[in-house]
Each structure stands twice: as structure tokens, then as C-alpha cells.
Enzyme design. Structure first.
Site, PDB file in Angstrom:
ATOM      1  N   LYS A  79      -5.519 -37.769  -0.890  1.00  0.00           N
ATOM      2  CA  LYS A  79      -6.869 -38.291  -0.650  1.00  0.00           C
ATOM      3  C   LYS A  79      -7.503 -38.959  -1.867  1.00  0.00           C
ATOM      4  O   LYS A  79      -8.685 -38.755  -2.171  1.00  0.00           O
ATOM      5  CB  LYS A  79      -7.795 -37.159  -0.130  1.00  0.00           C
ATOM      6  CG  LYS A  79      -7.290 -36.486   1.115  1.00  0.00           C
ATOM      7  CD  LYS A  79      -7.181 -37.450   2.270  1.00  0.00           C
ATOM      8  CE  LYS A  79      -6.022 -37.121   3.156  1.00  0.00           C
ATOM      9  NZ  LYS A  79      -5.620 -38.219   4.042  1.00  0.00           N
ATOM     10  N   GLY A  81      -6.653 -42.404  -2.462  1.00  0.00           N
ATOM     11  CA  GLY A  81      -6.533 -43.853  -2.284  1.00  0.00           C
ATOM     12  C   GLY A  81      -5.082 -44.309  -2.171  1.00  0.00           C
ATOM     13  O   GLY A  81      -4.773 -45.491  -2.371  1.00  0.00           O
ATOM     14  N   TRP A  84      -4.382 -47.177   0.291  1.00  0.00           N
ATOM     15  CA  TRP A  84      -4.874 -48.454  -0.255  1.00  0.00           C
ATOM     16  C   TRP A  84      -3.890 -48.989  -1.302  1.00  0.00           C
ATOM     17  O   TRP A  84      -3.512 -50.162  -1.276  1.00  0.00           O
ATOM     18  CB  TRP A  84      -6.261 -48.215  -0.865  1.00  0.00           C
ATOM     19  CG  TRP A  84      -6.969 -49.456  -1.317  1.00  0.00           C
ATOM     20  CD1 TRP A  84      -6.801 -50.727  -0.838  1.00  0.00           C
ATOM     21  CD2 TRP A  84      -7.967 -49.528  -2.341  1.00  0.00           C
ATOM     22  NE1 TRP A  84      -7.649 -51.589  -1.505  1.00  0.00           N
ATOM     23  CE2 TRP A  84      -8.365 -50.883  -2.425  1.00  0.00           C
ATOM     24  CE3 TRP A  84      -8.569 -48.589  -3.181  1.00  0.00           C
ATOM     25  CZ2 TRP A  84      -9.342 -51.315  -3.328  1.00  0.00           C
ATOM     26  CZ3 TRP A  84      -9.542 -49.013  -4.082  1.00  0.00           C
ATOM     27  CH2 TRP A  84      -9.919 -50.352  -4.150  1.00  0.00           C
ATOM     28  N   HIS A 136       3.307 -37.437  -3.576  1.00  0.00           N
ATOM     29  CA  HIS A 136       2.115 -36.698  -4.006  1.00  0.00           C
ATOM     30  C   HIS A 136       2.489 -35.641  -5.051  1.00  0.00           C
ATOM     31  O   HIS A 136       1.642 -34.877  -5.495  1.00  0.00           O
ATOM     32  CB  HIS A 136       1.486 -35.977  -2.810  1.00  0.00           C
ATOM     33  CG  HIS A 136       0.679 -36.870  -1.902  1.00  0.00           C
ATOM     34  ND1 HIS A 136      -0.139 -37.869  -2.365  1.00  0.00           N
ATOM     35  CD2 HIS A 136       0.537 -36.886  -0.544  1.00  0.00           C
ATOM     36  CE1 HIS A 136      -0.739 -38.473  -1.344  1.00  0.00           C
ATOM     37  NE2 HIS A 136      -0.336 -37.902  -0.223  1.00  0.00           N
ATOM     38  N   ARG A 158      -9.016 -40.197  -8.341  1.00  0.00           N
ATOM     39  CA  ARG A 158     -10.337 -40.464  -7.773  1.00  0.00           C
ATOM     40  C   ARG A 158     -11.308 -39.404  -8.264  1.00  0.00           C
ATOM     41  O   ARG A 158     -10.882 -38.282  -8.596  1.00  0.00           O
ATOM     42  CB  ARG A 158     -10.178 -40.367  -6.259  1.00  0.00           C
ATOM     43  CG  ARG A 158     -11.356 -40.746  -5.457  1.00  0.00           C
ATOM     44  CD  ARG A 158     -11.036 -40.623  -3.983  1.00  0.00           C
ATOM     45  NE  ARG A 158     -12.095 -41.231  -3.221  1.00  0.00           N
ATOM     46  CZ  ARG A 158     -12.177 -41.213  -1.896  1.00  0.00           C
ATOM     47  NH1 ARG A 158     -11.245 -40.609  -1.183  1.00  0.00           N
ATOM     48  NH2 ARG A 158     -13.189 -41.779  -1.278  1.00  0.00           N
TER      49      ARG A 158
HETATM   50  P1  PAP Z   1      -3.325 -39.372   1.731  1.00  0.00           P
HETATM   51  O1  PAP Z   1      -3.520 -38.036   1.136  1.00  0.00           O
HETATM   52  O2  PAP Z   1      -3.119 -39.321   3.186  1.00  0.00           O
HETATM   53  O3  PAP Z   1      -2.287 -40.133   1.015  1.00  0.00           O
HETATM   54  P2  PAP Z   1      -5.147 -41.287   0.679  1.00  0.00           P
HETATM   55  O4  PAP Z   1      -4.708 -42.556   1.274  1.00  0.00           O
HETATM   56  O5  PAP Z   1      -4.713 -40.971  -0.717  1.00  0.00           O
HETATM   57  O6  PAP Z   1      -4.742 -40.091   1.604  1.00  0.00           O
HETATM   58  O7  PAP Z   1      -6.739 -41.203   0.660  1.00  0.00           O
HETATM   59  C1  PAP Z   1      -7.505 -41.304   1.804  1.00  0.00           C
HETATM   60  C2  PAP Z   1      -8.836 -41.884   1.382  1.00  0.00           C
HETATM   61  O8  PAP Z   1      -8.689 -43.270   1.088  1.00  0.00           O
HETATM   62  C3  PAP Z   1      -9.850 -41.774   2.485  1.00  0.00           C
HETATM   63  O9  PAP Z   1     -11.102 -41.638   1.826  1.00  0.00           O
HETATM   64  P3  PAP Z   1     -12.422 -41.061   2.546  1.00  0.00           P
HETATM   65  O10 PAP Z   1     -12.038 -39.816   3.253  1.00  0.00           O
HETATM   66  O11 PAP Z   1     -13.383 -40.811   1.425  1.00  0.00           O
HETATM   67  O12 PAP Z   1     -12.897 -42.134   3.445  1.00  0.00           O
HETATM   68  C4  PAP Z   1      -9.684 -43.127   3.158  1.00  0.00           C
HETATM   69  O13 PAP Z   1     -10.774 -43.504   3.963  1.00  0.00           O
HETATM   70  C5  PAP Z   1      -9.550 -44.023   1.959  1.00  0.00           C
HETATM   71  N1  PAP Z   1      -8.913 -45.306   2.263  1.00  0.00           N
HETATM   72  C6  PAP Z   1      -7.945 -45.558   3.180  1.00  0.00           C
HETATM   73  N2  PAP Z   1      -7.634 -46.854   3.176  1.00  0.00           N
HETATM   74  C7  PAP Z   1      -8.419 -47.443   2.264  1.00  0.00           C
HETATM   75  C8  PAP Z   1      -8.576 -48.805   1.819  1.00  0.00           C
HETATM   76  N3  PAP Z   1      -7.853 -49.779   2.340  1.00  0.00           N
HETATM   77  N4  PAP Z   1      -9.467 -49.045   0.846  1.00  0.00           N
HETATM   78  C9  PAP Z   1     -10.209 -48.059   0.317  1.00  0.00           C
HETATM   79  N5  PAP Z   1     -10.128 -46.769   0.703  1.00  0.00           N
HETATM   80  C10 PAP Z   1      -9.237 -46.461   1.654  1.00  0.00           C
END
Ligand code: PAP
Length: 339
Positions: A79, A81, A84, A136, A158
Site C-alpha cells: 500500500k 504505490g 502506480w 514486497h 509512502r
Molecule cells: P499493494 O499493496 O496492493 O501493492 P499499492 O499499489 O502499493 O498496493 O498501494 C495502493 C495504494 O495506491 C492505494 O492508496 P489509497 O488506499 O490511499 O487510495 C491506491 O489507491 C493507490 N494507487 C493505485 N493506483 C494508483 C495510481 N495510478 N496513482 C496513484 N495512486 C494509486
């Protein structure tokens, strides 16, 4: 980078039953910490907390993964990013092969475009392969071959407050997705989760140890490890996209810059766009036998969302913990909320 898609992966299901039994026996001897979700307890292993279902893949990867010097590992705690970073890296690395309209990211769940090592994906694959992989796993738990091969690493972290809130939401959603008849107490409360997180008991946590490991390594090997922060990337996405492209070994040409290629990729990988891609909106993803809706991976994508869930005191408390734990490292997280 030329790739054939979809990838040929060796999934965790390919782990031989002999190895699986060996890991399961070892995992059974580890202490268990319940609390985050009734789906799985957390187990401490090599200084970090893991779900047993992922730990098998981690152990298998540690034993079998042969990194190649040309591999590039996208590393992160949960969580922070990752999706992204995966989308940006994938789009940058394959831009001469796919334009956005035919990008696999249009039809494949973002996480599946770059497989996770620790879920056993790619663990044993040999020979030529697409060089981008993700994990991870904390730095000190990486397979030895990753360090020995000298392959490159991109790490994203983050602000811990947003990380915590994102993790809390995600665990609750994943629990809801998998336990059909939820009982009272099956979903962890914000307060319970906060207490565990602050004690360092969270998936792949302690979070500060995860960050510190990669930060320290990036100071020692700046040419091999690119250390990124979600908040910085949100603020200056173009300059980070350029840095990422250079680091990946495929810098944007002047012509591409002038032609708006960087902005095009940034726009395509934005939360607004990716969260609206059909497969990310409506698909279901399977991780080690657990089903999770893809949309759970795209919640808000905002900096400073913690303010909607944590009190100012909770925020200060977590900031203080991070400050203490990272004291002397030169790394700080100072975040102003996004408008
Ligand atoms: P993971 O543990 O499943 O790998 P990860 O992708 O690292 O998760 O992080 C998820 C976060 O990135 C979410 O944040 P939030 O809960 O605060 O909203 C998700 O919404 C955010 N996220 C996903 N895609 C993007 C993107 N394209 N740009 C920016 N933030 C994103």
C-alpha cells in the site's frame, strides 16, 4: 525491452509438494499473531511479519530465484504505490512496443502486468524473461541472488499515516471479499489496527524497518537502487517519470519530450485513468487462493487522506514513532495534505 505478453510465469502452484511441505512445517513452528484478519495470522520471520500464504512463496523464492543482472526489481511495502510504480515502469519500458491504446494495462489487471516474486510468480523461471519483477519483501529478506547479481532495484515508500489508512481499508475489503458470512469482530477496527501497526505488527512490517532497509541500501548503492516517495512523485510526476526512465535504461529522447510522450504516459498511469480501466474496475484478482476485487487496489490515490480517518494525536504519535525509528538516517516524511 521486447516482451511477449502474457508472460510465461511459474506460479506458486508450481512449487513442488516436497518443498511446500518443508516450508509449511517450518511456518507451523513460527509464533502467530492474530488480529488483522481472521483469514490468516501474521508470522514473524527474519525480523518481519508475513501471512503464511505469502511466506511460502518468500521462502521458495529465497531458495530458488536466480536473479539476472538485467532484472529490475520494483520493491515496496504494501500500500505504498506499487501499482502506480508498476504501471509507470511498464509503460515507460514498453513504450516503443505498445502505445497506450494497445497497452496490456488496458486489458490486464495492473498488478498482473508485472508479477510479484513473493507470490511464487516467476520464482523458478530460467532463461530470457521480461526484466521487470516486483516484490514486497524487505531488503534483508531478498533472495541472495538479487544482491549478488547486482540487478537494479526501484523502491517506493509512502507517508506512514496514509500507508496505515490504505492498509486498514484494504485488509477489511479483502476480508469482506473472502468471508461471506462475516461475524461481528471479523473486521479489525481502526483503533485495533493502529495499535498493531504502531507496534510494528503489520504485513511486511515493521513499516519503518522496511523503509530503512531500502533507504540504507540506496545510500550504499545509489547507482543500483532508486529510492522514491509517493508524495514526491505526486508533486513532481514528470521529473520522476524522467528519472525512472533513465534508471530503467530507457531515457526519453528530446523528441519524445517535445512530443508530449511523458505527459501521455503520466496521464495513462494516473489513478483517475487506471481506476477506470474496466478490468481494474470490475475484475477479481486471485492471490494464493484468496479472491480480492481489483477495485480494492484503487481506492482514492490521494496524499493526506489519513486526516479523514485518524485524529491529529494519532497522526502525531505515528510521526513520532517514525522519527525515532529513522533517527539519524536522514530520511523524513513531511506531508502537507492535498487540496
Ligand atoms: P499493494 O499493496 O496492493 O501493492 P499499492 O499499489 O502499493 O498496493 O498501494 C495502493 C495504494 O495506491 C492505494 O492508496 P489509497 O488506499 O490511499 O487510495 C491506491 O489507491 C493507490 N494507487 C493505485 N493506483 C494508483 C495510481 N495510478 N496513482 C496513484 N495512486 C494509486
Amino acid at each position: 525491452m521486447e516482451i511477449s505478453f502474457p508472460f510465461q510465469t511459474n506460479l506458486a502452484s508450481d512449487i513442488s509438494s516436497e518443498s511446500r511441505e518443508k516450508y509449511q512445517k517450518l511456518i507451523a513452528t513460527l509464533p502467530k499473531e492474530n488480529g488483522w484478519t481472521p483469514m490468516q495470522p501474521l508470522c514473524p520471520y527474519q525480523g518481519f511479519w508475513f501471512f503464511p500464504m505469502f511466506l511460502e512463496g518468500v521462502m521458495y523464492t529465497q531458495d530458488h530465484f536466480q536473479a539476472q543482472s538485467t532484472d529490475i526489481l520494483l520493491c515496496s511495502s504494501m500500500k505504498t504505490g506499487t501499482a502506480w510504480l508498476k504501471a509507470l515502469s511498464f509503460s515507460i519500458a514498453t513504450r516503443t512496443q505498445f502505445n497506450n491504446s494497445i497497452s496490456p494495462l488496458q486489458t490486464t489487471f495492473t498488478h498482473e502486468c508485472i508479477p510479484f516474486l513473493d507470490y511464487g510468480e516467476y520464482a523458478a523461471s530460467q532463461g530470457p524473461r521480461f526484466p521487470l519483477l516486483a516484490t514486497h519483501v524487505p531488503y534483508t529478506c531478498l533472495p541472495k541472488s538479487v544482491i549478488d547479481s547486482g540487478c537494479k532495484i526501484v523502491y517506493i515508500c509512502r507517508d506512514p499515516k496514509d500507508n496505515f489508512v490504505s492498509l486498514w481499508h484494504f485488509v477489511r475489503t479483502a476480508t469482506r471479499n473472502n468471508i461471506k458470512e462475516l461475524k461481528e469482530g471479523d473486521l479489525i477496527s481502526m483503533e485495533e489496527a493502529f495499535e498493531l501497526y504502531c507496534k510494528g505488527i503489520s504485513l511486511y512490517g515493521p513499516y519503518w524497518e522496511h523503509v530503512w532497509g531500502y533507504w540504507n541500501a540506496s545510500l550504499e548503492h545509489p547507482e543500483k537502487i532508486l529510492f522514491l516517495k509517493y508524495e514526491d512523485m505526486m508533486k513532481e510526476t514528470e521529473s520522476y517519470a524522467k528519472r525512472l526512465a533513465e534508471f530503467l535504461g530507457c531515457p526519453f529522447s528530446l523528441e519524445e519530450e517535445r512530443g508530449g510522450k511523458i505527459q501521455e504516459i503520466i496521464q495513462f498511469c494516473s489513478f483517475e485513468n487506471l481506476s477506470n480501466v474496466e478490468v481494474n474496475k470490475t475484475g477479481i484478482h486471485q492471490a494464493q487462493g484468496r479472491l480480492v476485487e481489483n477495485k480494492a487496489y484503487f481506492r482514492k490515490g490521494k496524499v493526506g487522506d489519513w486526516r479523514n480517518y485518524l485524529t491529529a494525536e494519532m497522526g502525531e504519535h505515528l510521526d513520532k514513532i517514525m522519527e525515532q525509528k529513522l533517527s539519524g538516517s536522514g530520511l523524513t516524511f513531511s506531508v502537507s495534505p492535498q487540496e
